[in-house]
Enzyme design. Sequence first.
Site, PDB file in Angstrom:
ATOM      1  CB  CYS A  66      -0.954   0.019   1.188  1.00  0.00           C
ATOM      2  SG  CYS A  66      -2.165   1.334   1.044  1.00  0.00           S
TER       3      CYS A  66
ATOM      4  CB  CYS B  19      -4.401   3.799  -2.305  1.00  0.00           C
ATOM      5  SG  CYS B  19      -3.551   4.705  -0.998  1.00  0.00           S
TER       6      CYS B  19
END
Length: 476
Positions: free
Chosen positions: A224, A421
């Site tokens: 991430c 995200c």
Amino acid sequence: MNYDEMMKKVSGKEILSRRDALKMMALSPVAASVLASAGAPAALDASASNAKGRVVIVGGGAGALMVLARLRRALSRPDITIIAPNEKHIYQPGQIFVAAGEYAPEDIIFDNTGYIGDDTTWIKDEVSSFDPDKNKLTTKAGKVVEYDYLVVATGAQYHYEHIQGLTVDMIGKNGISSVYLNDLAAGTAEGGTITRNWFLELKEAAKTSTPRVLCTQPSTPLKCGGVPQKILYLSDDFLRLDELTASFTFATAGEKLFSIPEIDEAIQKVQQGYGNITNKFGHDLIAIDPEKKVATFLHKYEEQGKYDEEFKEYEMIDKEEHVMIEYDFIHISPPTTAVDAVVNSPLAWQKGTAKGWLEVDRITLQHRRYKNVYGIGDVCGIPIAKTGGSARHQAPVVVQNLIAVMEGKVPKGEYDGYTVCPLKTSYGEIIMAEFNYDGLAPSFSLDPAKPRWIWWAFDLYLLKPMYRYLMLNGLM
Ligand SMILES: Cc1cc2nc3c(=O)[nH]c(=O)nc-3n(C[C@H](O)[C@H](O)[C@H](O)COP(=O)(O)OP(=O)(O)OC[C@H]3O[C@@H](n4cnc5c(N)ncnc54)[C@H](O)[C@@H]3O)c2cc1C
């Protein structure tokens, strides 16, 4: 400060009341089932295939469990072995909310055993080497396991030691933090708690001074990749909520804030709103002096050279220099690779920018050279962000294609590169950046570049139960 007090402090924002939040939580199974049908590829019918063969899944994280659940359902007579060391499962996205003070550390640790059924052989060990030419692998304890089909889901490995002067035991001391820190094999995730304390120490310091805060992002792929900026904005807003401030520097090896132009532009506006953030692009952290509190970066840049009469443009010359930045508080995001067993195996890309990561086709997720091998999750050497959201969209494709190969058919499942995200731009707001190989790919008809309270509520209250009860069980 309790939830309502904190939310009241975020003046002028559209915020979620505790009552509404609780309502959403109560609705979560309904919302989850609605969302399950939105965007995620469908699961195969239960026991739809009589395909036979020994399947070995390596890893015990998000990707491995999603594939396991779907395979157990899809095969009428599953013969599956999972090789994973961890009895505990870490909900890694929750490490951010632990840092922010929204979750307790124990909220993000689940029992893994419930996901691995009695019909599955569980070898509680790690793979030390793969021998795909002979369809076998060896575990750390020396057990040799043969397979007909292999799914590699070993995630990624941190390399704090690549930063000269830094060792893992320094994290949590002297103003050094890293929310990433966890030991998945041991089922521990100290990074959240350490970064929570870092937030609190920063706030104490900001009461009497203007601390210098440095947040870093390495040149390697990251789990991430929005995490370094999540910590940047949350820690800045954490001060702002008490009308305190600090001077923040975001030092990234990258050349922009986000790879998708629309999101990049939106984040620039977020930063302007803070007014106390300086970006240092092309800066890769290579060393740290924890005593003097100085970080050294390799700064890569281009300098304009001579004018080229032939091509009517200036020659650009690649330059590099070492840049030292003093800090009071530093948040480090570690250089990351695939795990050693993959890096050192024939399964890895042998060259190119994805060197060391699993060499799978970015659409079918089938290994490009070993057709009985599939990959899922962070280990895959494909040009998309490494997130649990990616793994969720990869799992049905892996299972569909693996079963096709087991049945002697051509694998037709396609992964479009979906990833997500949830970029926390402040307490109470998130930009939900959903994108794929082609660009933005929002699941809902809302402007994806806008920070919204609804995404904060979704991420904080709904995503964890959805992950735990639906995604890991292969139901979405
Ligand atoms: C701080 C943080 C915030 C994040 N935020 C988000 C977010 O907001 N949204 C999102 O979608 N994703 C987020 N992620 C990323 C997400 O957690 C990962 O992308 C996801 O867990 C990847 O799943 P995986 O199965 O590939 O790897 P993992 O879930 O990491 O699991 C890897 C597994 O492999 C095992 N393993 C490792 N080596 C071996 C070996 N040699 N043999 C056997 N087993 C092995 C490990 O023990 C582990 O069980 C975040 C991650 C972090 C750390």
